[in-house]
Motif scaffolding. Structure first.
Motif, PDB file in Angstrom:
ATOM      1  N   ASP B 238       0.831  -1.207   0.000  1.00 52.07           N
ATOM      2  CA  ASP B 238       0.000   0.000   0.000  1.00 52.07           C
ATOM      3  C   ASP B 238       0.864   1.255   0.000  1.00 52.07           C
ATOM      4  OD1 ASP B 238      -2.769   0.927   0.105  1.00 52.07           O
ATOM      5  OD2 ASP B 238      -2.164   1.867   1.986  1.00 52.07           O
ATOM      6  N   ALA B 244      11.284   9.130  -1.498  1.00 54.24           N
ATOM      7  CA  ALA B 244      10.201  10.102  -1.724  1.00 54.24           C
ATOM      8  C   ALA B 244       8.888   9.645  -1.105  1.00 54.24           C
ATOM      9  CB  ALA B 244      10.021  10.342  -3.221  1.00 54.24           C
ATOM     10  N   PRO B 247       8.043  11.626   2.790  1.00 54.13           N
ATOM     11  CA  PRO B 247       7.159  12.792   2.935  1.00 54.13           C
ATOM     12  C   PRO B 247       5.686  12.441   2.701  1.00 54.13           C
ATOM     13  CG  PRO B 247       9.106  13.379   1.649  1.00 54.13           C
ATOM     14  CD  PRO B 247       9.128  11.885   1.826  1.00 54.13           C
ATOM     15  N   VAL B 248       5.429  11.479   1.831  1.00 53.36           N
ATOM     16  CA  VAL B 248       4.050  11.044   1.604  1.00 53.36           C
ATOM     17  C   VAL B 248       3.484  10.399   2.873  1.00 53.36           C
ATOM     18  CG1 VAL B 248       2.566   9.482   0.265  1.00 53.36           C
ATOM     19  CG2 VAL B 248       4.393  10.766  -0.883  1.00 53.36           C
ATOM     20  N   HIS B 251       2.852  13.031   5.413  1.00 52.23           N
ATOM     21  CA  HIS B 251       1.641  13.802   5.121  1.00 52.23           C
ATOM     22  C   HIS B 251       0.386  13.006   5.452  1.00 52.23           C
ATOM     23  CE1 HIS B 251      -0.981  16.659   3.263  1.00 52.23           C
ATOM     24  NE2 HIS B 251      -1.495  15.700   2.528  1.00 52.23           N
ATOM     25  N   GLN B 252       0.374  11.745   5.086  1.00 53.09           N
ATOM     26  CA  GLN B 252      -0.811  10.932   5.363  1.00 53.09           C
ATOM     27  C   GLN B 252      -1.059  10.808   6.862  1.00 53.09           C
ATOM     28  OE1 GLN B 252      -0.312   7.135   3.467  1.00 53.09           O
ATOM     29  NE2 GLN B 252      -0.769   7.903   1.424  1.00 53.09           N
ATOM     30  N   ALA B 253      -0.016  10.571   7.608  1.00 52.53           N
ATOM     31  CA  ALA B 253      -0.195  10.216   9.016  1.00 52.53           C
ATOM     32  C   ALA B 253      -0.170  11.417   9.943  1.00 52.53           C
ATOM     33  CB  ALA B 253       0.902   9.234   9.447  1.00 52.53           C
ATOM     34  N   ILE B 254       0.564  12.440   9.588  1.00 49.64           N
ATOM     35  CA  ILE B 254       0.772  13.560  10.515  1.00 49.64           C
ATOM     36  C   ILE B 254       0.039  14.803  10.027  1.00 49.64           C
ATOM     37  CG2 ILE B 254       2.476  14.966  11.742  1.00 49.64           C
ATOM     38  CD1 ILE B 254       4.522  12.719  11.272  1.00 49.64           C
ATOM     39  N   GLY B 255       0.114  15.067   8.743  1.00 55.72           N
ATOM     40  CA  GLY B 255      -0.663  16.169   8.186  1.00 55.72           C
ATOM     41  C   GLY B 255      -0.097  17.542   8.464  1.00 55.72           C
ATOM     42  N   ARG B 256       1.056  17.612   9.042  1.00 55.64           N
ATOM     43  CA  ARG B 256       1.775  18.889   9.077  1.00 55.64           C
ATOM     44  C   ARG B 256       3.259  18.580   8.976  1.00 55.64           C
ATOM     45  NH1 ARG B 256      -0.558  21.353  14.594  1.00 55.64           N
ATOM     46  NH2 ARG B 256      -0.796  19.445  15.769  1.00 55.64           N
ATOM     47  N   ARG B 257       4.011  19.590   8.567  1.00 60.68           N
ATOM     48  CA  ARG B 257       5.419  19.346   8.292  1.00 60.68           C
ATOM     49  C   ARG B 257       6.198  19.315   9.599  1.00 60.68           C
ATOM     50  NH1 ARG B 257       8.763  21.847   3.338  1.00 60.68           N
ATOM     51  NH2 ARG B 257       6.725  22.580   2.673  1.00 60.68           N
ATOM     52  N   GLU B 270      14.816  12.574   1.377  1.00 56.19           N
ATOM     53  CA  GLU B 270      13.623  13.387   1.090  1.00 56.19           C
ATOM     54  C   GLU B 270      12.910  13.799   2.380  1.00 56.19           C
ATOM     55  OE1 GLU B 270      14.581  10.751  -0.620  1.00 56.19           O
ATOM     56  OE2 GLU B 270      14.552  11.292  -2.745  1.00 56.19           O
ATOM     57  N   GLU B 273      14.903  16.643   3.590  1.00 59.13           N
ATOM     58  CA  GLU B 273      14.692  17.771   2.687  1.00 59.13           C
ATOM     59  C   GLU B 273      13.336  18.426   2.936  1.00 59.13           C
ATOM     60  OE1 GLU B 273      15.607  18.194  -1.958  1.00 59.13           O
ATOM     61  OE2 GLU B 273      13.958  16.820  -1.582  1.00 59.13           O
ATOM     62  N   TRP B 274      12.289  17.608   3.018  1.00 62.63           N
ATOM     63  CA  TRP B 274      10.927  18.113   3.242  1.00 62.63           C
ATOM     64  C   TRP B 274      10.848  18.843   4.595  1.00 62.63           C
ATOM     65  CZ3 TRP B 274       6.668  19.631   1.205  1.00 62.63           C
ATOM     66  CH2 TRP B 274       5.448  19.564   1.873  1.00 62.63           C
TER      67      TRP B 274
END
Lengths: 337, 337
Positions: B238, B244, B247-248, B251-257, B270, B273-274
């Motif tokens: 999944d 790379a 960061p995906v 984003h899915q799990a935390i939703g903020r940087r 990455e 970097e993100w």
């Protein structure tokens, strides 16, 4: 927090006032964390459950890290009638983007949205709606999309109340969220709605931080554009966090089974089932929309938020069904002002 | 917590002792939350960063909800040599399952695993490894798989130390996790390893609860089997939460940087970097395995945990590179006993 010396087993639960009905003396200093709930069966069930799982040394005590509670959003925490808020957002985005898409003026469902002809939109069915969602939700970076949502939610108005959509939340459920957190629960939103549509405002409105918001999501791709890393939102679905997708979303994001689940439609059935099917104390609750005067009355035949199987099976499964009309003193926070 | 009256701007940071070098008087009551770190450039950079973001009213102050820190697991929190722990798990599963698969005795890569012929296994390359992962990780429910992992991690031994794998964690990083949490950070694991392989023990070993563990994952499907709901693990990927994909996954799990990221290989590039490419205070750190005597020395040419681009670009990007040999007093917790 009030601690009656003679009843040390009574923990800090949401409604210490409910406890006070057992006592002879009035205790005005006792805080009731659920003041918008009538003292009906649902409030009593909530208070009893929270009391059981927080009673240290009791047979149903649950350690704090395991106190996971999951809440559906549309129809459970805020109004989903006459249409899902996210659909209203998508319709407004169609109007905003229309100048860049002259072909939409003659093409359904876009034509209908632009002209406010909801019958024409409805005639395109689910396919039309998905097309609208696709074109209005893709093509931006995650940060651009969050900015769009933030701007929209601050300015858009609910069609019947003419208030911001974030005013259309349910006061009793806000109290329940706060009550559970005060009792060591970690509260998550698990919604069929888009996770990126909820995260920009869920912390402010519900006190639920982005990392505790689970929802449907588009695929995103990491890209470095002119030296600047972005997450590009793609026109491809990654998870539909509804029905049997809710336990999947819960598993992906939380990784342990909740002990309490709160929903309102059959889209929440599997979430309630998954939550309440394991050993130990479990709690399932369905908000039943029974109040046509103050909000909406709908269940089995509803086009949004259908509730049939949940009503049929709730008694045998021990799920609490909230009769909104009878059990909620107020529906929305602004009614108290 | 020690608060020097004359320097009110110094916040509760991990190494208040580092602060004491600026002072003339010895302060033995000052706790050093990073005792296994030499007073080198990495420790000083960590302490300075935590001090900046926690200093109320300071220019770099970050509110508690935004203090998100992400940690790679393999090679960053525990040893990944000679092979990833999860690969060792998969090899052991092949041996356990072999009696049910008589064909494996003559079929690579299974034959090689059963006979301990690692050259034969290696000859099948990534394809062989993926086949091993697929057959050993699918076919169970999520709860069955957690039980299998829990049993294995309790009994398996690291090949060179003959200790449980969970002893092979890095003491300085355990201290760093605790230090960040003590300063209001929420710590997440973001690993290329399987999320369901880490969650059963990450809370006990790292203090990171399941809902803060992000990793690669298989698809799961919700099913009701004889009235019992389960999540079935499928032989389908999944998310590959590496490179790379990190960061995906974030984003899915935390939703903020995140504002701080900790890694060790180019699989973390990455993520670093993100994390470090947005405005405001940012922190990136790479654990460089330089200690062949106490652990392992590897970077550019490594078959596991290759680190080349990270080393090349760290200086320009302002990332801290930890020289494990020079900067860590101890590697594993058991060395202190």
């Amino acid at each position: 927090m009030f601690r009656p010396a003679a009843r040390a087993t009574i923990a800090a639960v949401c409604l210490v006032a409910a406890w006070s009905v057992l006592s002879t003396a009035a205790r005005p200093q006792v805080p009731d964390m659920l003041p918008s709930w009538h003292d009906g069966p649902s409030k009593r069930a909530i208070v009893a459950f929270v009391g059981r799982v927080t009673r240290a040394g009791g047979p149903d005590f649950v350690p704090v890290p395991e106190r996971i509670a999951v809440f559906d959003n549309d129809g459970t925490l805020w109004s989903e009638q006459p249409i899902y808020v996210q659909v209203a957002f998508a319709f407004d985005r169609v109007k905003t983007l229309a100048p860049q898409h002259p072909d939409w003026r003659d093409r359904q469902p876009f034509k209908g949205v632009i002209e406010g002809d909801m019958k024409a939109v409805a005639a395109t069915g689910e396919k039309g709606l998905l097309e609208i969602i696709a074109v209005t939700h893709a093509g931006s970076t995650t940060e651009e999309f969050a900015t769009i949502v933030t701007g929209w939610i601050a300015s858009a108005r609910h069609p019947s109340s003419n208030r911001p959509y974030t005013d259309m939340v349910y006061q009793p459920m806000l109290e329940l969220l706060a009550c559970l957190r005060a009792n060591g629960f970690k509260t998550f939103i698990v919604s069929g709605g888009g996770v990126e549509f909820m995260r920009p405002w869920a912390e402010r409105v519900y006190g639920v931080p982005p990392e505790q918001v689970v929802g449907s999501r588009a695929k995103v791709r990491y890209e470095v554009r002119n030296g600047v890393p972005v997450l590009a939102r793609l026109a491809e679905t990654d998870l539909v966090d509804d029905k049997a997708g809710k336990p999947v979303g819960i598993h992906q994001a939380i990784g342990r089974r909740p002990i309490a689940a709160f929903g309102n439609s059959d889209g929440d059935f599997e979430m309630l089932e998954w939550t309440t099917s394991a050993p130990g104390p479990r709690f399932g609750l369905i908000v039943h929309h029974t109040d046509a005067a103050r909000e909406s009355a709908y269940d089995r035949g509803a086009h949004v938020g259908q509730l049939a199987r949940g009503l049929d099976e709730a008694p045998a499964r021990g799920w609490v069904v909230v009769d909104m009309k009878q059990e909620w003193k107020v529906i929305h926070p602004f009614e108290r002002r």
